[in-house]
Design an enzyme around this catalytic site. Structure first.
Site, PDB file in Angstrom:
ATOM      1  N   HIS A  29      24.637 -25.863  -7.444  1.00 21.94           N
ATOM      2  CA  HIS A  29      24.381 -26.725  -6.293  1.00 21.94           C
ATOM      3  C   HIS A  29      24.789 -28.157  -6.621  1.00 21.94           C
ATOM      4  CE1 HIS A  29      21.815 -23.197  -5.931  1.00 21.94           C
ATOM      5  NE2 HIS A  29      21.690 -23.427  -4.651  1.00 21.94           N
ATOM      6  N   ASP A 159      14.502 -31.386   1.384  1.00 21.14           N
ATOM      7  CA  ASP A 159      14.125 -30.948   2.725  1.00 21.14           C
ATOM      8  C   ASP A 159      13.496 -29.555   2.696  1.00 21.14           C
ATOM      9  OD1 ASP A 159      15.130 -33.136   4.480  1.00 21.14           O
ATOM     10  OD2 ASP A 159      17.045 -32.587   3.585  1.00 21.14           O
ATOM     11  N   HIS A 265      26.051 -27.753  -0.392  1.00 19.04           N
ATOM     12  CA  HIS A 265      24.702 -27.441  -0.863  1.00 19.04           C
ATOM     13  C   HIS A 265      24.682 -26.442  -2.016  1.00 19.04           C
ATOM     14  CE1 HIS A 265      20.371 -26.729  -0.685  1.00 19.04           C
ATOM     15  NE2 HIS A 265      20.695 -25.469  -0.892  1.00 19.04           N
ATOM     16  N   GLU A 429      -4.922 -21.017  -0.587  1.00 20.26           N
ATOM     17  CA  GLU A 429      -4.743 -20.166  -1.766  1.00 20.26           C
ATOM     18  C   GLU A 429      -3.414 -20.456  -2.468  1.00 20.26           C
ATOM     19  OE1 GLU A 429      -5.184 -19.035   1.325  1.00 20.26           O
ATOM     20  OE2 GLU A 429      -7.253 -18.304   1.334  1.00 20.26           O
ATOM     21  N   HIS A 479     -14.177  -9.064  -4.796  1.00 20.88           N
ATOM     22  CA  HIS A 479     -14.110  -8.248  -3.568  1.00 20.88           C
ATOM     23  C   HIS A 479     -12.893  -7.340  -3.654  1.00 20.88           C
ATOM     24  CE1 HIS A 479     -16.891 -11.437  -2.643  1.00 20.88           C
ATOM     25  NE2 HIS A 479     -17.208 -10.899  -1.477  1.00 20.88           N
ATOM     26  N   ASP A 487     -15.999  -6.221   6.489  1.00 25.09           N
ATOM     27  CA  ASP A 487     -14.917  -7.125   6.886  1.00 25.09           C
ATOM     28  C   ASP A 487     -13.654  -6.370   7.294  1.00 25.09           C
ATOM     29  OD1 ASP A 487     -16.124  -9.572   6.870  1.00 25.09           O
ATOM     30  OD2 ASP A 487     -15.609 -10.042   4.796  1.00 25.09           O
ATOM     31  N   HIS A 491      -9.394  -7.403   4.936  1.00 26.65           N
ATOM     32  CA  HIS A 491     -10.093  -8.053   3.826  1.00 26.65           C
ATOM     33  C   HIS A 491     -10.339  -7.116   2.649  1.00 26.65           C
ATOM     34  CE1 HIS A 491     -10.475 -11.137   6.778  1.00 26.65           C
ATOM     35  NE2 HIS A 491     -11.203 -11.895   6.015  1.00 26.65           N
TER      36      HIS A 491
END
Lengths: 686, 686
Positions: A29, A159, A265, A429, A479, A487, A491
């Site tokens: 690049h 960007d 690019h 997360e 979990h 749930d 989940h």
């Protein structure tokens, strides 16, 4: 030579080292190095505190090339400022087999490369973790008149970085935390791989960063060195907010036909365009990799400046040591990656308990003791502490000392400022993963990040990168199965366990009970050269009676026989995590029917695979072909351990919403069903 | 009853249906229904165009509960407005086994639920896809005076949604695309699972959305029905920008001790607090699930209003049909999920070619023909069209008709406005995934999203959800192995192939050559009840001579014998994708040495596993135990197909940066090495 002319000579030296490297590789690049060389030059020669002769100096500024595709720029900077390993030969072997100049920066390959970047958005989020690290170490160790920690984290972003969600999460978090020593140069060339940003990206990035609480400046011309200098100075002067400097540039600056187009690019300019670009910028066509003496003399002064700066820091650190010998020792120990002496001595041993506790809860107990003995343990969760049980209760929240806390609920404890060790990542997360990696890149930490196992999907990229970069990031996922229950399927983890095991170099641990959980943490904390994933239950599991069953430190070998007294098994039951209690109960029922059963707890495929053939044969003898694996996750991969004649009790569909014990029962995770499946194997065998 | 009193009665009816459902289940999230009931009430009774008697009415408004944890609110709304399947019994079986009221909304389970939400941030990004869908269909099919498509997409989002990166990506995209019919109600209660948002979230969300180009309003009191009404009206009047309405609320409104605290977020209030909340809001304690007649009379008027609205739309559609019979047929066909007649007739057949083409390139050829015959095929890439080759070249870009295009480069073609079928998602893989799902949820589309295989990690959550919700989302992942080469390990897929195969219900296809690629697309387009993943090469692969080898439609069965004439094999070579050419070449070399080899192309584990035992035995006979699988991905899972005596040539570490052919060679993917490994198996067998 007049200063401005020397500046241009240096900038073009950097530009064409990168361009020539890309052209020689015929891959890479070139556009970003051409447009971003001026800002990189100003940053590296006038601001960046670093010592090329000691890339590991604790108090160096960190530089993160978030736009990792511009790697040639970074390698050029390392070469011209005097990093010994980055020879001209390495630049000429850009993107070749086993060079120190891979296509995207790899921190474990190349000294001076702080982070492994390339997947967009990661670098800027790593940098947030690094800035958290600096703030924490400064708050913990600095004393009036003695500041061993006082460095900045600089980022060069593109960007593409600015479009990625992980960047947005991390920037919001950094604004909230008021990380004043984080400075991002945003190379806004408005061109991406597939076209101009006007195709897909028309937001006002500056306004967005202001909405996060950042200090934002614009530099309208990326070639204006004075403006860049002023902006960087102002960014450093602003200590209460992170800084974004939006630098307007032209991608592939100087390339007569390709500048400002996406043709500059992601592909080499081509021999002809390189020639014309050099002519255009007044650069000799030959030799390639041209290093003019005046430029190199100026650029290599980084070595002397760096030596001087580090020597001064060392003198100050010696003075610090005299006043605070224990703190100085602790700092050095942390940066060596050594654990405190006797840190495991006080880890809890859990008494046998048929009712038992959830392994997430056992983990909480272990964590409190670890927090006491291992000060480098720092982490948090993605807004799930009351569920993941990952608060370090003796310590407080990591937070800006300036932030009012009047309305705070649910915190571990206020008033600690940046000295707190509980990081509230928010429902972010992905940024959590990248920031935990940032702490690991920074060094001086054993960092962890926690969420539900199913949400590991939200942070796969940083989990993978923690393994590529061989970071000691600890991932805590609770979990861990359909036993989550009410749930429902969105989940309930099913395939996540396998997906994590599939990551090369990852060690996944799914402890069976409280005592295995203790050893799981021990493995994770000891494993300084790679990431570890802990997979923990929501629901209670019995704490096995270790007077009856083999000791829990068997976890360290990945799999072990729970009932070694049974030396002539006709059937092997293999379980992991919460399903170990099922096979244990099934063994009793089968024993009553006269079936001789071996019980194997197998918390980690990877650790077991690393054991000797002999050990593996001793646990799973080739002759014992009647094997049943029981795991509330998908079956793929278990064939390796049960063999062609074995069977697998698993979950090969999505979960369901209902109380956890109902879901487990409906999916076949009952003692009766294990017994039934086991008997079918033995009968089949007979 | 005065209108305002009736409004309150209705709102409390909704509130306490939800609260009682949570309390009866002793599981769930009562806080959001209590605070968001007023905004939901105003939206559903005064704005939402829907017909409870026909939840599939094409031109209904879409309502997305992005905060899926507030599912009880949605179920209450469905019940009170008259969705027949949502009985009171179902509400009383909230979160129980096989109820229509699972813990988080599941669109394939419950009529009237538009999207499966719960993992935060997904719903708002699904809604962006739905709004793209409406804009596209309107642009394509509406005619002056005839507008079969004219509906809004409404979202109810929470603080958690606003922290997730996928939401940020999607909102930026929606602002860029100026999706004026997208309206988001942001329930800003400033409390999350682990505490107040002040712990981690202090950005100015309104300013952020303005920076994306959204129309932003604030409602300072979430109980102010007039203000909500005015804001929704203004949002609808603003047609050139998507709208965000920030509604300030108090989590768990009305609960005397828990309102405004995180104790009201994710756990039932408790019997006592429910009692006090009812008293506080003037609600009778008993019966639970109380439905006052005046409220139900008012709320159930949705049925009559809906019937009237749909009947009017049907009359207009009949008039439309008279004028535009072919378009009307096409619309109805698309929404039935039926493909056009004879759509496969013109799909290309690729001639044998030893040099061959990359399967991404073959995919491009197939796509152009599909685009011609299947107008519902709409999609795009995450800024990688020049690499994924997923442009539909006869069609233009999907873009706002208002946006100036002066500086656009790299586009498929301008001037199409919203009628374009090439969506530029930007470097936003996660939002791309969720928006593609949104198109599938909307119906009327066969949508696809494309990026590099390694970046599937950035979009795991929507990929998983496409399978949970049984959506026809097509995922196109190119650059599928270490053969990517120079870009290095961060850009080279290793474990992604397995991680995708691990998702229950997913069909993963890794075609071996151009003709298998054609059938891969056919499988994906035909598979209307679930997602399909296409895994394609960057590098050229030979186009097999199908006069010599079995026809490529064998792909449809997951695995097939390439050389069925060899009926007595002593060795089976199994390959997928680019590695099929390796086993084909190895077979020649082994034949010369007198080894009888069966060649199996295995593009899909899942399709093969779905075949009959007989077919599977015919491809991989139990007696043929000498099997070598060759795949440039991780080995886990292959044991199932090669058996205990087989072997696997795979990649169980990360890739490297070097030219692709060098990396493949260094990792053992050469004909010689395949031959060597194969001979070892045969010798071993002997």
């Amino acid at each position: 030579m007049p200063p401005s002319e020397l500046d241009q000579l240096c900038i073009n030296t950097i530009r064409f080292l990168a361009v020539d490297a890309v052209q020689k590789a015929n891959s890479g690049h070139p556009g970003l190095p051409l447009d971003a060389a001026p800002m990189a030059y100003v940053l590296w020669t006038r601001f960046l505190k670093h010592n090329p002769a000691d890339p590991r100096w604790i108090d160096r500024d960190r530089f993160v090339l978030s736009a990792g595709h511009g790697s040639a720029l970074l390698y050029a900077l390392l070469h011209v400022t005097g990093y010994a390993a980055m020879t001209l030969d390495q630049l000429q072997r850009f993107r070749q087999w086993q060079s120190l100049t891979p296509g995207h920066p790899e921190s474990h390959v190349t000294e001076g490369v702080e982070t492994s970047t390339g997947p967009l958005g990661q670098g800027i989020a790593n940098a947030v973790g690094m800035a958290i690290g600096e703030a924490h170490l400064a708050a913990r160790y600095n004393r009036p008149g003695h500041e061993p920690f006082d460095h900045h984290t600089y980022v060069l972003a593109s960007d593409g970085d600015m479009m990625e969600g992980v960047q947005a999460e991390a920037a919001s978090l950094a604004g909230h935390l008021r990380l004043g020593k984080l400075i991002v140069l945003y190379d806004s060339n408005r061109v991406t791989l597939s076209g101009t940003t006007s195709l897909a990206f028309s937001e006002d990035v500056a306004a967005r960063y202001r909405s996060y609480g950042w200090h934002v400046q614009r530099v309208p011309d990326g070639n204006d060195l004075d403006a860049l200098d002023r902006a960087l100075r102002a960014a450093r002067d602003e200590t209460a907010q992170p800084s974004l400097i939006v630098v307007q540039t032209v991608l592939g600056f100087g390339a007569p036909t390709k500048a400002g187009t996406f043709a500059a690019h992601g592909s080499p300019l081509g021999v002809d365009e390189v020639r014309k670009t050099k002519a255009n910028l007044g650069w000799p066509e030959q030799p390639a990799f041209f290093l003019p003496d005046p430029a190199m003399h100026h650029l290599r002064s980084a070595l002397e400046k760096g030596q001087t700066a580090e020597a001064a820091w060392k003198r100050r650190f010696t003075a610090y040591r005299e006043q605070f010998p224990e703190l100085a020792d602790e700092i050095e120990r942390r940066f060596r990656g050594e654990l405190p002496a006797r840190w495991t001595d006080s880890l809890p041993v859990f008494p046998a308990d048929p009712k038992g506790i959830a392994t997430r809860k056992a983990s909480e107990v272990v964590l409190q003791e670890l927090a006491r003995t291992v000060p480098e343990l720092v982490g948090g969760s993605g807004d799930l502490d009351p569920s993941t049980y990952t608060w370090l209760k003796q310590d407080g929240d990591f937070e800006s000392p300036q932030r009012p806390r009047d309305d705070v609920q649910g915190a571990a404890g206020g008033g600690w400022g940046y000295a707190g060790r509980n990081i509230h990542f928010g429902v972010r997360e992905h940024a959590m993963g990248a920031a935990v990696n940032g702490l690991a890149y920074h060094r001086g930490f054993v960092p962890f990040g926690a969420t539900f196992l199913v949400f590991s999907d939200y942070m796969r990229p940083p989990i993978r990168l923690s393994s590529i970069a061989r970071l000691q990031s600890i991932w805590v996922f609770t979990h861990d199965s359909i036993a989550v229950g009410e749930d429902g399927p969105t989940h309930e983890a099913v395939e996540q366990l396998l997906a994590l095991r599939a990551i090369p170099g990852m060690v996944v641990l799914r402890p069976a009970d409280a005592n295995e959980t203790r050893y799981a943490w021990q493995v994770a904390v000891e494993r300084t050269d790679g990431p570890t994933t802990l997979v923990l239950t929501r629901q209670n599991v019995p704490t096995l009676d270790r007077r009856v069953y083999a000791p829990a430190d068997g976890l360290r070998r990945g799999a072990y026989v729970l009932n070694p007294a049974q030396t002539e098994p006709e059937l092997v039951l293999i379980g992991t995590g919460s399903e170990v209690s099922l096979i244990v109960a099934a063994e009793s029922a089968l024993r009553e029917r006269g079936v001789r059963v071996r019980l194997v707890s197998m918390p980690s495929w990877e650790l077991f695979a690393d054991e000797s053939d002999e050990y593996r044969e001793s646990v799973l003898p080739a002759s014992a072909t009647a094997r049943l694996a029981v795991e509330a996750g998908c079956s793929i991969g278990w064939d390796r351990w049960v063999g062609s004649r074995g069977a697998i009790l698993s979950v090969d569909k999505f979960g369901s919403s209902a109380p956890g014990e109902v879901v487990m029962k409906e999916y076949g995770f009952t003692v009766d069903h294990v017994v039934e499946r086991a008997l079918a194997l033995v009968r089949h065998k007979g």
